[in-house]
Design a protein around this motif. Sequence first.
Motif, PDB file in Angstrom:
ATOM      1  N   GLY A  86      28.529 109.016 -36.905  1.00 42.97           N
ATOM      2  CA  GLY A  86      28.427 107.965 -37.910  1.00 42.97           C
ATOM      3  C   GLY A  86      28.005 106.648 -37.304  1.00 42.97           C
ATOM      4  O   GLY A  86      28.383 106.309 -36.190  1.00 42.97           O
ATOM      5  N   LEU A  87      27.175 105.944 -38.050  1.00 43.13           N
ATOM      6  CA  LEU A  87      26.773 104.615 -37.623  1.00 43.13           C
ATOM      7  C   LEU A  87      27.267 103.683 -38.713  1.00 43.13           C
ATOM      8  O   LEU A  87      26.822 103.745 -39.852  1.00 43.13           O
ATOM      9  CB  LEU A  87      25.245 104.587 -37.541  1.00 43.13           C
ATOM     10  N   LEU A  88      28.250 102.864 -38.350  1.00 47.02           N
ATOM     11  CA  LEU A  88      28.926 102.059 -39.358  1.00 47.02           C
ATOM     12  C   LEU A  88      28.591 100.598 -39.117  1.00 47.02           C
ATOM     13  O   LEU A  88      28.771 100.095 -38.005  1.00 47.02           O
ATOM     14  CB  LEU A  88      30.429 102.307 -39.205  1.00 47.02           C
TER      15      LEU A  88
ATOM     16  N   LEU B  10      23.186 112.597 -38.222  1.00 51.13           N
ATOM     17  CA  LEU B  10      23.433 111.180 -37.949  1.00 51.13           C
ATOM     18  C   LEU B  10      23.482 110.479 -39.290  1.00 51.13           C
ATOM     19  O   LEU B  10      22.513 110.491 -40.049  1.00 51.13           O
ATOM     20  CB  LEU B  10      22.312 110.594 -37.082  1.00 51.13           C
ATOM     21  N   LEU B  11      24.647 109.922 -39.578  1.00 46.87           N
ATOM     22  CA  LEU B  11      24.874 109.349 -40.896  1.00 46.87           C
ATOM     23  C   LEU B  11      25.090 107.850 -40.748  1.00 46.87           C
ATOM     24  O   LEU B  11      25.850 107.429 -39.873  1.00 46.87           O
ATOM     25  CB  LEU B  11      26.121 110.022 -41.479  1.00 46.87           C
ATOM     26  N   THR B  12      24.422 107.057 -41.547  1.00 43.70           N
ATOM     27  CA  THR B  12      24.761 105.641 -41.518  1.00 43.70           C
ATOM     28  C   THR B  12      25.477 105.314 -42.808  1.00 43.70           C
ATOM     29  O   THR B  12      25.253 105.952 -43.843  1.00 43.70           O
ATOM     30  CB  THR B  12      23.520 104.736 -41.439  1.00 43.70           C
ATOM     31  N   THR B  13      26.336 104.366 -42.750  1.00 45.79           N
ATOM     32  CA  THR B  13      27.056 104.017 -43.959  1.00 45.79           C
ATOM     33  C   THR B  13      27.639 102.633 -43.785  1.00 45.79           C
ATOM     34  O   THR B  13      27.771 102.137 -42.677  1.00 45.79           O
ATOM     35  CB  THR B  13      28.175 105.022 -44.260  1.00 45.79           C
ATOM     36  N   HIS B  14      27.911 102.005 -44.895  1.00 50.06           N
ATOM     37  CA  HIS B  14      28.758 100.821 -44.755  1.00 50.06           C
ATOM     38  C   HIS B  14      30.068 101.010 -45.519  1.00 50.06           C
ATOM     39  O   HIS B  14      30.791 100.078 -45.761  1.00 50.06           O
ATOM     40  CB  HIS B  14      28.010  99.529 -45.120  1.00 50.06           C
ATOM     41  N   TYR B  15      30.329 102.279 -45.878  1.00 46.89           N
ATOM     42  CA  TYR B  15      31.648 102.577 -46.462  1.00 46.89           C
ATOM     43  C   TYR B  15      32.575 103.075 -45.358  1.00 46.89           C
ATOM     44  O   TYR B  15      32.358 104.123 -44.764  1.00 46.89           O
ATOM     45  CB  TYR B  15      31.539 103.667 -47.524  1.00 46.89           C
ATOM     46  N   MET B  16      33.627 102.302 -45.105  1.00 44.81           N
ATOM     47  CA  MET B  16      34.582 102.651 -44.052  1.00 44.81           C
ATOM     48  C   MET B  16      35.185 104.030 -44.261  1.00 44.81           C
ATOM     49  O   MET B  16      35.254 104.851 -43.358  1.00 44.81           O
ATOM     50  CB  MET B  16      35.752 101.671 -44.073  1.00 44.81           C
ATOM     51  N   ALA B  17      35.631 104.261 -45.493  1.00 44.44           N
ATOM     52  CA  ALA B  17      36.377 105.492 -45.749  1.00 44.44           C
ATOM     53  C   ALA B  17      35.485 106.704 -45.529  1.00 44.44           C
ATOM     54  O   ALA B  17      35.928 107.736 -45.018  1.00 44.44           O
ATOM     55  CB  ALA B  17      36.910 105.476 -47.175  1.00 44.44           C
TER      56      ALA B  17
ATOM     57  N   GLU C 285      36.400 109.587 -42.914  1.00 40.98           N
ATOM     58  CA  GLU C 285      36.649 110.943 -43.370  1.00 40.98           C
ATOM     59  C   GLU C 285      35.696 111.964 -42.745  1.00 40.98           C
ATOM     60  O   GLU C 285      36.096 113.055 -42.350  1.00 40.98           O
ATOM     61  CB  GLU C 285      36.483 110.992 -44.898  1.00 40.98           C
ATOM     62  N   MET C 286      34.417 111.593 -42.635  1.00 46.99           N
ATOM     63  CA  MET C 286      33.429 112.603 -42.294  1.00 46.99           C
ATOM     64  C   MET C 286      33.143 112.743 -40.804  1.00 46.99           C
ATOM     65  O   MET C 286      32.886 113.845 -40.320  1.00 46.99           O
ATOM     66  CB  MET C 286      32.096 112.280 -42.987  1.00 46.99           C
ATOM     67  N   CYS C 287      33.149 111.643 -40.095  1.00 49.06           N
ATOM     68  CA  CYS C 287      32.475 111.652 -38.801  1.00 49.06           C
ATOM     69  C   CYS C 287      33.352 112.164 -37.656  1.00 49.06           C
ATOM     70  O   CYS C 287      34.542 111.902 -37.603  1.00 49.06           O
ATOM     71  CB  CYS C 287      31.989 110.254 -38.466  1.00 49.06           C
ATOM     72  N   ASP C 288      32.710 112.872 -36.732  1.00 46.64           N
ATOM     73  CA  ASP C 288      33.375 113.242 -35.485  1.00 46.64           C
ATOM     74  C   ASP C 288      33.509 112.016 -34.598  1.00 46.64           C
ATOM     75  O   ASP C 288      34.536 111.800 -33.975  1.00 46.64           O
ATOM     76  CB  ASP C 288      32.567 114.311 -34.746  1.00 46.64           C
ATOM     77  N   ARG C 289      32.430 111.262 -34.537  1.00 48.04           N
ATOM     78  CA  ARG C 289      32.467 110.012 -33.780  1.00 48.04           C
ATOM     79  C   ARG C 289      31.756 108.929 -34.568  1.00 48.04           C
ATOM     80  O   ARG C 289      30.863 109.208 -35.365  1.00 48.04           O
ATOM     81  CB  ARG C 289      31.764 110.194 -32.427  1.00 48.04           C
ATOM     82  N   ILE C 290      32.155 107.705 -34.294  1.00 45.69           N
ATOM     83  CA  ILE C 290      31.584 106.586 -35.023  1.00 45.69           C
ATOM     84  C   ILE C 290      31.143 105.520 -34.035  1.00 45.69           C
ATOM     85  O   ILE C 290      31.852 105.207 -33.084  1.00 45.69           O
ATOM     86  CB  ILE C 290      32.642 105.953 -35.963  1.00 45.69           C
ATOM     87  N   ALA C 291      29.953 104.972 -34.293  1.00 44.50           N
ATOM     88  CA  ALA C 291      29.551 103.786 -33.543  1.00 44.50           C
ATOM     89  C   ALA C 291      29.573 102.622 -34.517  1.00 44.50           C
ATOM     90  O   ALA C 291      29.047 102.734 -35.630  1.00 44.50           O
ATOM     91  CB  ALA C 291      28.154 103.967 -32.977  1.00 44.50           C
TER      92      ALA C 291
ATOM     93  N   LEU D  55      29.070  97.932 -30.948  1.00 48.63           N
ATOM     94  CA  LEU D  55      30.253  97.217 -30.464  1.00 48.63           C
ATOM     95  C   LEU D  55      31.295  98.183 -29.935  1.00 48.63           C
ATOM     96  O   LEU D  55      32.084  97.860 -29.054  1.00 48.63           O
ATOM     97  CB  LEU D  55      30.852  96.384 -31.592  1.00 48.63           C
ATOM     98  N   ALA D  56      31.339  99.383 -30.500  1.00 48.69           N
ATOM     99  CA  ALA D  56      32.310 100.375 -30.044  1.00 48.69           C
ATOM    100  C   ALA D  56      31.796 101.727 -30.467  1.00 48.69           C
ATOM    101  O   ALA D  56      31.045 101.831 -31.433  1.00 48.69           O
ATOM    102  CB  ALA D  56      33.663 100.114 -30.683  1.00 48.69           C
ATOM    103  N   CYS D  57      32.188 102.761 -29.739  1.00 48.79           N
ATOM    104  CA  CYS D  57      31.733 104.087 -30.097  1.00 48.79           C
ATOM    105  C   CYS D  57      32.792 105.078 -29.667  1.00 48.79           C
ATOM    106  O   CYS D  57      33.062 105.234 -28.467  1.00 48.79           O
ATOM    107  CB  CYS D  57      30.396 104.371 -29.408  1.00 48.79           C
ATOM    108  N   ASP D  58      33.446 105.690 -30.654  1.00 50.90           N
ATOM    109  CA  ASP D  58      34.532 106.600 -30.330  1.00 50.90           C
ATOM    110  C   ASP D  58      34.880 107.424 -31.561  1.00 50.90           C
ATOM    111  O   ASP D  58      34.260 107.250 -32.614  1.00 50.90           O
ATOM    112  CB  ASP D  58      35.757 105.790 -29.865  1.00 50.90           C
ATOM    113  N   THR D  59      35.883 108.308 -31.419  1.00 50.21           N
ATOM    114  CA  THR D  59      36.322 109.037 -32.611  1.00 50.21           C
ATOM    115  C   THR D  59      37.058 108.069 -33.513  1.00 50.21           C
ATOM    116  O   THR D  59      37.602 107.059 -33.043  1.00 50.21           O
ATOM    117  CB  THR D  59      37.286 110.168 -32.230  1.00 50.21           C
ATOM    118  N   PRO D  60      37.109 108.353 -34.815  1.00 46.07           N
ATOM    119  CA  PRO D  60      37.834 107.450 -35.716  1.00 46.07           C
ATOM    120  C   PRO D  60      39.274 107.255 -35.247  1.00 46.07           C
ATOM    121  O   PRO D  60      39.799 106.138 -35.284  1.00 46.07           O
ATOM    122  CB  PRO D  60      37.795 108.177 -37.059  1.00 46.07           C
ATOM    123  N   GLU D  61      39.897 108.347 -34.779  1.00 47.37           N
ATOM    124  CA  GLU D  61      41.281 108.256 -34.308  1.00 47.37           C
ATOM    125  C   GLU D  61      41.423 107.240 -33.185  1.00 47.37           C
ATOM    126  O   GLU D  61      42.255 106.352 -33.229  1.00 47.37           O
ATOM    127  CB  GLU D  61      41.742 109.643 -33.810  1.00 47.37           C
ATOM    128  N   ASN D  62      40.566 107.393 -32.182  1.00 49.80           N
ATOM    129  CA  ASN D  62      40.654 106.492 -31.035  1.00 49.80           C
ATOM    130  C   ASN D  62      40.360 105.056 -31.410  1.00 49.80           C
ATOM    131  O   ASN D  62      41.000 104.134 -30.906  1.00 49.80           O
ATOM    132  CB  ASN D  62      39.695 106.933 -29.927  1.00 49.80           C
TER     133      ASN D  62
END
Lengths: 288, 315, 336
Positions: free
Chosen positions: C53-55, C211-218, C222-228, C236-243
Amino acid sequence: MSTFWRTFKVAAWLGWEMDSNWTEPWLFIIYSIVKPIAAVFILVLMYVVFAAIGNVRPQPLFDFMYVGNAFFIFVGSTLFGTFQVIQSDREWYQTIRYVYISPISFYVYVMGRAVSKIIVASFAVVITLAFGAFVLNPPVPITISWSAVPVFIVSFILGLFCLLAIGITLGGATFLMARHTQTIAEAVPGIFYVFCGVLFPLSVLPGGLSDVGKVIPLTYWFDLSRRLLLPSAELQGIQTGLGGFSDLTILAFLAISSVAFFGLSIAVFKAGEYLARKAGKIDMTTSY
Amino acid sequence: MREATVRRADLRFRLGLNLRSVVGRAYPRVIGANREPSWLIFEVFLPLLGIAAYVFIYQAFYQAQAAAICPSPCTPTPAQLLALHQAGQNLNALVATVVLGGTMVAFWLNVLWSMASQLYWEKEIGNLQLYMMAPMNRMALLGGMAIGGMFMTSVRALSTLVAGIVVFGVIFSVANPFLLLAVFFVTLIALYGMGMMFASLYLLWGREAWNLSALMEEPIFFSSGMYFPAGGLFSIPTWGPAVAIAGSIVPATFGLDALRQLTLPGTAPLPLLPPVTELEILLVLAVVFLVLARYTLAYLETLAKREGKLTSRHQ
Amino acid sequence: MPYAVETRDLTRIFAGKRHWLRKPDPEEVERGVGPTTALGGVTVQIPEGELFGLLGPNGAGKTTLIKILCTLLLPTSGEAFVAGHDVTKDVFPIRQRIGMVSGGETTGYGLLTARENIWMFSQFYGVPSKVAKERIDGLMKVFGLWDRRDAKVRTLSTGQRQKMNMVRGFATDPDILFLDEPTLGLDVNAARIIRDYVMKWLKENKGKTVLLTTHYMAEADEMCDRIAIIDNGKILACDTPENLKRTARMDTTFQLEVDALRNTDGFTAIPGVKNFSSKNDIGKNMTHLTFILDGEAPVADILSRIMSQGSKVHSLQKSEPTLEDVFIRMVGRGFE
Ligand SMILES: Nc1ncnc2c1ncn2[C@@H]1O[C@H](COP(=O)(O)OP(=O)(O)O)[C@@H](O)[C@H]1O
Ligand SMILES: [Mg+2]
């Protein structure tokens, strides 16, 4: 009245911006002149070729055609311009619904939008006529007597107004035929080109076809403009089919038919809009 | 990479891909024409108006000439009769010129409209980026557009020809049909090659290019002699020949000149070169344009990608 | 193993509007018509099989990145590889393997049916007609377009057209699918269908990458394995949502609702305040504040600062960290 004036001013400004903002104004002006001049050249060459292989020079017919063609530039730009304004506002910018609160203010708006086109067209017409009078050899004998100037001005304004009315009529019609815009835009000037005695006297048309032009106001406009600008005797020998009428009678025909078209344009525009709304086509786009 | 993601890239696959693309892109245009049969009326009858105007000009000239030869009421002497016959033949040749020109204009407009300006419109509505990220060759895409448009265009061209014969009574006589067909098809290929070359400009310039091609319409009709024999340009002393030579880059110029000579044997007015020579030139033009189109397309695509103009700003 | 997508220090600068035959005047450059840095040195690595995810907020550079990866735009500098191929050189194998759907897009030829439109695109990828038609039918059922399969596109609603474009994206069976804000402007149900299908597709087809871009946090959460997290063209950061949330959990997050505040300067000067964001609710004439704090100690200072402006505090709440808090911590402003 002041609202009208303001609408007009804003529309005129918008028209200029839209027409010219794809490039620098001076390029735009060249563009607006090159096209019609090239069209004139086609006619000149047709005449040159005919003269070369036939060993004759039907000069009066050439003069007839030359002036008619110059004035036709107004048809292209004013009529097509008006029509396109309606069309593009409707489809591309989808702003038209904010503009027509009433048909009259809409008229003012379209008139304003057409102003820049008319000015540029006038420029092209003047250049074309000057080219014929001063550059071509033998020259096209264009003159106008002082006494003819008032008639000319009145006829000129009526003609433009008439073109505007026809443009709006067509704009109304395309509410229902949005997909054919391009073809209509090509076809209607084509009809005028053939049936209004622009390039050749109506008597050349076979059979009853020469009468078609008599119900189109532009025929009178072309004929009158030509009479006033080409008063020389040899031209009067051309059978236009309108030879029996005086200048003022023709002007009266033009005035009456302009008013009729004004009424028609409002009616068609309103009907077109109404029917399109009923059919759910009002913001239909033509992508296919 | 995994087995599942191995993709074919051999020549056979590419050929198939590009053929499919041509068919795929042609489809909407053909279907579009069939779903809206009213197109037919517009495409067939209305272009005739423009042709008619030019035909009537020549007829008006002819009438003046005829009246000069033998003022009415006319009881012609044999000498006058011969002159009238000659004038009639000239008129036939000139009207035929207009009709052939009108036929060619149909194809020319299809080139400009379907390949060039259409791209501008596709960009505005957001289709272009989807095309440009697909693997097929760009010339397949443009070819598809052209072939799709060809259906309507042929109807338009054919009806112009038929109207010329039926309504305006043009008499064509064809001595060498094979040469005629060869000239016609080579002209078309060259014309479409040129269209593809122009199309690449649209990738970069969009609206400017659109306006430019609208601007070029009349000058091109003029310089390549769509409505009069291009040889007429040589009777203008100073700049005439220059315009004629510049205009002959447009394949329609030699194409039309050859077509005129092949359909009006002996009476074709002011021919430029022998038809076979013209065919040879057209062949060269066709090859040059197709090759150039390939390179300019690739070059301008890169340029557009660099400047960020391949996709519409609003996306 | 090569990454499905890899970029190194990818930069894209848009030159300002240029004129034919005329230099841009300096005033235009000032107004922001001048050069923009849409991407400023982006380095990401997306392994095969991942939903990445690219947020980021509007204008962050998400679409620019996708365009570069889709071979529609060249980078100004840096490198980008898709399926192991360089996007600037080796476009054919990339184009064969990718698909892209962007959310706002509602294109299609109005006279064709939805099915025909998608079929046309499948031909550009060389999919045999029969295969394409079967796939399209299956996908149309999934996306709830089956009833409208033979309707002309010009009669479809915006949402239906957007779904049609999703079908188009999957119909060419890409290995790497770029989804640029795929649920933009869709209603809850339509967005749900799309999200579920994307996740299911990835689970059932090994080796596919999204590769999904979004500006919806939720959505990202919900979907992404990792988010940048991207802002102003920078990751600014790139990790799993959990981390990502875990880093935020080390901080303390407070939400406050106060009377409309005129002046929000100076909060960051308070010791222990890592960052904050404020959002004005004009309807209620209130300001919503989110603070990322180091422990609870700074709360007293914050409150006294608010009250010194004569503003009343309506609610004060300690909250579980969300992705939005992660973003606020890093950029110092909220999101939507
Ligand atoms: N073609 C272009 N020309 C100039 N600037 C552009 C162009 N495309 C995007 N930009 C600018 O680049 C930045 C990033 O845009 P974009 O990638 O579309 O953001 P996002 O998709 O995250 O909303 C924005 O500031 C935008 O204005
Ligand atoms: Mg975006």
